[in-house]
Design a protein around this motif. Sequence first.
Motif, PDB file in Angstrom:
ATOM      1  N   PHE A  83      -2.046 -32.168 -10.804  1.00  0.00           N
ATOM      2  CA  PHE A  83      -1.318 -33.170 -10.030  1.00  0.00           C
ATOM      3  C   PHE A  83      -0.978 -34.377 -10.894  1.00  0.00           C
ATOM      4  N   ARG A  84      -1.979 -34.855 -11.657  1.00  0.00           N
ATOM      5  CA  ARG A  84      -1.744 -36.041 -12.496  1.00  0.00           C
ATOM      6  C   ARG A  84      -0.683 -35.780 -13.562  1.00  0.00           C
ATOM      7  N   VAL A  85      -0.689 -34.592 -14.147  1.00  0.00           N
ATOM      8  CA  VAL A  85       0.303 -34.282 -15.181  1.00  0.00           C
ATOM      9  C   VAL A  85       1.680 -34.107 -14.527  1.00  0.00           C
ATOM     10  N   GLN A  86       1.731 -33.417 -13.391  1.00  0.00           N
ATOM     11  CA  GLN A  86       3.013 -33.205 -12.710  1.00  0.00           C
ATOM     12  C   GLN A  86       3.667 -34.524 -12.307  1.00  0.00           C
ATOM     13  N   THR A  87       2.877 -35.454 -11.855  1.00  0.00           N
ATOM     14  CA  THR A  87       3.429 -36.710 -11.354  1.00  0.00           C
ATOM     15  C   THR A  87       3.541 -37.797 -12.421  1.00  0.00           C
ATOM     16  N   GLY A  88       3.024 -37.502 -13.608  1.00  0.00           N
ATOM     17  CA  GLY A  88       3.053 -38.494 -14.679  1.00  0.00           C
ATOM     18  C   GLY A  88       4.394 -38.518 -15.409  1.00  0.00           C
ATOM     19  N   ASP A  89       4.598 -39.581 -16.134  1.00  0.00           N
ATOM     20  CA  ASP A  89       5.843 -39.762 -16.877  1.00  0.00           C
ATOM     21  C   ASP A  89       5.756 -39.256 -18.309  1.00  0.00           C
ATOM     22  N   VAL A  90       4.573 -38.945 -18.782  1.00  0.00           N
ATOM     23  CA  VAL A  90       4.394 -38.517 -20.168  1.00  0.00           C
ATOM     24  C   VAL A  90       4.914 -37.089 -20.322  1.00  0.00           C
TER      25      VAL A  90
END
Length: 78
Positions: free
Chosen positions: A68-75
């Motif tokens: 979830f954090r990677v999917q929603t992150g900008d990096v």
Amino acid sequence: MTKDELLQKINEGIRTEESATSVYLAHLDAIVERSSLEPEKIEKLRQGIGHLVAENKKHKAILENLLFRVQTGDVDVY
């Protein structure tokens, strides 16, 4: 590593955790049905496999949170 590559690896980890849980439970069923082990030993096996399953579920939850954090992150590069 790109974001897409990382997401693929995380999803692979999630699938592995799900698969491992199924394998552990299948082995437990086979042991209980086919063995002549004493009930106390079977119970220890149940507890051990239960612990493995619980740890798999925890690890899967960690991976899902990371997903979830990677999917929603900008990096895009990790």
